[in-house]
Structure formats: structure tokens, C-alpha cells
Design a protein around this motif. Structure first.
Motif, PDB file in Angstrom:
ATOM      1  N   UNK A  41       3.831  81.336  20.539  1.00 28.65           N
ATOM      2  CA  UNK A  41       2.538  81.535  20.958  1.00 28.65           C
ATOM      3  C   UNK A  41       1.538  80.538  20.818  1.00 28.65           C
ATOM      4  N   UNK A  42       0.489  80.328  21.981  1.00 27.72           N
ATOM      5  CA  UNK A  42      -0.409  79.180  21.791  1.00 27.72           C
ATOM      6  C   UNK A  42      -1.148  78.830  20.621  1.00 27.72           C
ATOM      7  N   UNK A  49      -0.432  71.636  15.663  1.00 29.01           N
ATOM      8  CA  UNK A  49      -0.581  70.313  15.901  1.00 29.01           C
ATOM      9  C   UNK A  49      -1.804  70.102  14.861  1.00 29.01           C
ATOM     10  N   UNK A  50      -2.880  70.777  14.599  1.00 26.96           N
ATOM     11  CA  UNK A  50      -3.810  70.707  13.745  1.00 26.96           C
ATOM     12  C   UNK A  50      -3.153  70.552  12.090  1.00 26.96           C
ATOM     13  N   UNK A  51      -2.078  70.963  11.615  1.00 24.19           N
ATOM     14  CA  UNK A  51      -1.499  70.577  10.410  1.00 24.19           C
ATOM     15  C   UNK A  51      -0.853  69.018  10.510  1.00 24.19           C
ATOM     16  N   UNK A  52      -0.035  68.978  11.687  1.00 22.30           N
ATOM     17  CA  UNK A  52       0.213  67.468  11.879  1.00 22.30           C
ATOM     18  C   UNK A  52      -1.027  66.367  11.681  1.00 22.30           C
ATOM     19  N   UNK A  53      -1.924  66.760  12.480  1.00 22.55           N
ATOM     20  CA  UNK A  53      -3.104  65.852  12.323  1.00 22.55           C
ATOM     21  C   UNK A  53      -3.554  65.597  10.853  1.00 22.55           C
ATOM     22  N   UNK A  54      -3.616  66.711  10.224  1.00 23.24           N
ATOM     23  CA  UNK A  54      -4.148  66.535   9.143  1.00 23.24           C
ATOM     24  C   UNK A  54      -3.149  66.016   7.941  1.00 23.24           C
ATOM     25  N   UNK A  55      -1.806  65.871   8.400  1.00 21.03           N
ATOM     26  CA  UNK A  55      -0.810  65.302   7.453  1.00 21.03           C
ATOM     27  C   UNK A  55      -0.919  63.718   7.639  1.00 21.03           C
TER      28      UNK A  55
END
Length: 74
Positions: A41-42, A49-55
Motif C-alpha cells: 500500500x502507499x 521511505x521515512x525510515x530510510x531517511x531517518x537511517x
């Protein structure tokens, strides 16, 4: 299963006409059950994507702290 027709003209009028006429149908096809690929799902895409940016941000902060602690320069 329908196949995509390849437009053989190099005219920009035919290319823009073919893109504008079926764009709504093509976009809705991503959310149907017969669409190929991974079905997520979107909301899941947004959270990932937010988890990747935070990482990546955490890696930058840890890198700065490690460099400041070891005294490797400015």
C-alpha cells in the motif's frame, strides 16, 4: 492480458495525444489485483521511505560524532 501498442511516429503531437488519453487508465492499473509485481500500500511505501531517511540521517550524526571524538580534524 492486454499488450501495449508501440507508437511508431516521431511527431510530438501523436506522442502527447497518446500519453494524455490513457494516463488515467494506466495509473489505476497499478492498484488492481491483476497488476504484476509486489503489492504494497502507499502507506507502507511512505513509512519505509521515512525510515530510510531517518537511517541515513542517523548515520550522518554518528559519523560526525565519531570523527569529533577521534579528533580527526574539522
Amino acid at each position: 492480458m492486454r499488450r501495449r501498442r508501440i507508437v511508431g511516429g516521431s511527431s510530438s503531437a501523436t506522442a502527447s495525444g497518446s500519453v494524455g488519453s490513457g494516463s488515467g487508465g494506466n495509473m489505476l492499473r497499478f492498484y488492481t489485483d491483476d497488476a504484476p509485481g509486489l503489492k504494497i500500500s502507499p502507506t507502507v511505501v511512505l513509512v519505509m521511505s521515512l525510515c530510510f531517511i531517518g537511517f541515513v540521517t542517523a548515520l550522518h550524526v554518528f559519523g560526525k560524532l565519531y570523527r569529533a571524538k577521534s579528533g580527526a580534524g574539522p
